[in-house]
Design a protein around this motif. Structure first.
Motif, PDB file in Angstrom:
ATOM      1  N   ILE A  67       0.714  -1.225  -0.006  1.00 19.61           N
ATOM      2  CA  ILE A  67       0.128   0.058  -0.083  1.00 19.61           C
ATOM      3  C   ILE A  67       0.871   1.445   0.019  1.00 19.61           C
ATOM      4  N   TYR A  68       1.901   1.225   0.605  1.00 13.72           N
ATOM      5  CA  TYR A  68       2.727   2.442   0.848  1.00 13.72           C
ATOM      6  C   TYR A  68       3.812   2.477  -0.378  1.00 13.72           C
ATOM      7  N   LEU A  69       3.864   1.329  -1.101  1.00  8.28           N
ATOM      8  CA  LEU A  69       4.630   1.625  -2.164  1.00  8.28           C
ATOM      9  C   LEU A  69       3.542   2.281  -3.172  1.00  8.28           C
ATOM     10  N   ALA A  84      10.377   2.865  -7.969  1.00  5.55           N
ATOM     11  CA  ALA A  84       9.991   2.579  -6.685  1.00  5.55           C
ATOM     12  C   ALA A  84       9.954   1.063  -6.658  1.00  5.55           C
ATOM     13  N   PHE A  85      10.442   0.562  -5.625  1.00  6.11           N
ATOM     14  CA  PHE A  85      10.155  -1.139  -5.425  1.00  6.11           C
ATOM     15  C   PHE A  85      10.318  -1.536  -3.975  1.00  6.11           C
ATOM     16  N   LEU A  86       9.760  -2.757  -4.098  1.00  2.00           N
ATOM     17  CA  LEU A  86       9.912  -3.478  -2.627  1.00  2.00           C
ATOM     18  C   LEU A  86      11.047  -4.072  -2.286  1.00  2.00           C
ATOM     19  N   ILE A 105      11.347  -0.251   1.088  1.00  2.00           N
ATOM     20  CA  ILE A 105      11.141   0.337  -0.138  1.00  2.00           C
ATOM     21  C   ILE A 105      12.466   1.241  -0.496  1.00  2.00           C
ATOM     22  N   ILE A 106      12.680   1.031  -1.816  1.00  2.00           N
ATOM     23  CA  ILE A 106      13.645   2.074  -2.406  1.00  2.00           C
ATOM     24  C   ILE A 106      13.243   2.754  -3.430  1.00  2.00           C
ATOM     25  N   VAL A 107      13.477   4.055  -3.615  1.00  2.00           N
ATOM     26  CA  VAL A 107      13.085   5.139  -4.757  1.00  2.00           C
ATOM     27  C   VAL A 107      14.316   5.435  -5.288  1.00  2.00           C
ATOM     28  N   THR A 108      14.419   5.387  -6.709  1.00  2.00           N
ATOM     29  CA  THR A 108      15.519   5.879  -7.540  1.00  2.00           C
ATOM     30  C   THR A 108      15.394   6.603  -8.410  1.00  2.00           C
ATOM     31  N   SER A 109      16.359   7.218  -9.161  1.00  2.00           N
ATOM     32  CA  SER A 109      15.913   8.105 -10.323  1.00  2.00           C
ATOM     33  C   SER A 109      15.923   7.204 -11.514  1.00  2.00           C
ATOM     34  N   THR A 126      19.945   6.846  -5.668  1.00  2.00           N
ATOM     35  CA  THR A 126      18.967   6.481  -4.857  1.00  2.00           C
ATOM     36  C   THR A 126      18.360   7.745  -4.158  1.00  2.00           C
ATOM     37  N   ILE A 127      16.942   7.988  -4.352  1.00  2.00           N
ATOM     38  CA  ILE A 127      16.548   9.469  -3.786  1.00  2.00           C
ATOM     39  C   ILE A 127      15.686   9.328  -2.397  1.00  2.00           C
ATOM     40  N   GLY A 128      15.404   7.786  -2.365  1.00  2.00           N
ATOM     41  CA  GLY A 128      14.504   7.590  -1.133  1.00  2.00           C
ATOM     42  C   GLY A 128      14.513   6.242  -0.733  1.00  2.00           C
TER      43      GLY A 128
END
Length: 268
Positions: free
Chosen positions: A43-45, A58-60, A77-81, A105-107
């Motif tokens: 859900i957060y993803l 964005a991936f788990l 969770i990881i968020v990348t450019s 990696t931005i988040g």
């Protein structure tokens, strides 16, 4: 008319918070809700995917690493450019483990069902394990000044429930008093306990105001403000703004990942 628009956006973020907490149907907010599962991570993803710039990935589940082979502990969770090399062949359904270089990696997000002392310490330890970013010298346009790159990636702790803010604040202080080697840039940027409160790290030149235009509560911790008024709206908006800021800045950074091929070929 403008007031009506912002009231609608306020209502929107309130509904998002209810979905994240499991108190509303995801179909009321997110598209393709039948495909996202029911776990908090999924859900957060979906929240992240539907609110950050479309070029972001964005991936788990996975790990962040640097050119020296230093690897973080597991992150939810990881968020990348959009220019980051991906390692997702065995993570197509989001159930496997993936990797991402810290440069790009931005988040990252650590998700807990209930934030108590043990779960808080686990999240803080995981975020602290993220390798440091390297100097931007020679890797960014001379016309662009990027603030707080050493703080990348934007770090979030989210929990559906948790102990009182006073208790969490005390645990925060104790953890960092016991781990003085952890730099400020590896502390969480947001600690969000749904429906209750949020600790928001004070960013450079940041002035925190609530809807009544009063300064948020001083926690006694020089790194954070505490908000318990409209906490969900404030935390969710600061989360998206923080990720968007970092996504925008990342467009001006040149990352070359040839070092990955070199190190892989040299590995035995």
């Amino acid at each position: 008319m403008s007031e009506i628009l912002f009231e609608r956006l306020r209502d929107y973020y309130t509904k998002v918070a209810q979905v994240l907490k499991g108190e509303a149907d995801a179909a009321s907010v997110f598209p393709n809700s039948t495909d996202i599962g029911t776990s908090r991570e999924n859900i957060y993803l979906e929240f992240i995917k539907n609110h950050v710039p479309s070029k972001c990935n964005a991936f788990l589940g996975g790990y962040v690493f640097d050119s020296f082979g230093k690897e973080s502990k597991q992150l939810d969770i990881i968020v990348t450019s959009d220019t980051v090399i991906k390692f997702d062949l065995f993570n197509k359904e989001g159930n496997g483990k993936s990797f991402a270089p810290v440069e790009g990696t931005i988040g990252v997000v650590s998700i807990k069902s209930k934030l108590d002392k043990a779960q808080l310490f686990d999240s803080l330890s995981n975020l602290a394990s993220i390798p440091p970013t390297q100097s931007l010298e020679g890797r960014v346009s001379i016309t662009k000044k990027i603030e707080e790159y050493d703080n990348f990636p934007f770090k979030i702790i989210y929990a559906s429930d948790g102990l009182s803010p006073e208790t969490i604040n005390l645990h925060l202080e104790n953890f960092y008093n016991e781990n003085k080697n952890i730099p400020e840039n590896r502390m969480p940027d947001i600690i969000h306990v749904s429906g209750k409160y949020a600790f928001i790290k004070i960013r450079k030149e940041m002035k925190m105001l609530n809807h009544e235009n009063h300064a948020e509560e001083d926690t006694g911790n020089s790194n954070y403000f505490l908000t318990d008024k409209d906490a969900d709206i404030s935390a969710l908006m600061h989360t998206i703004i923080g990720l968007q800021d970092y996504a925008m800045a990342s467009q001006y950074i040149i990352n070359n990942y040839s070092w990955i091929a070199k190190n892989v070929l040299m590995a035995k």
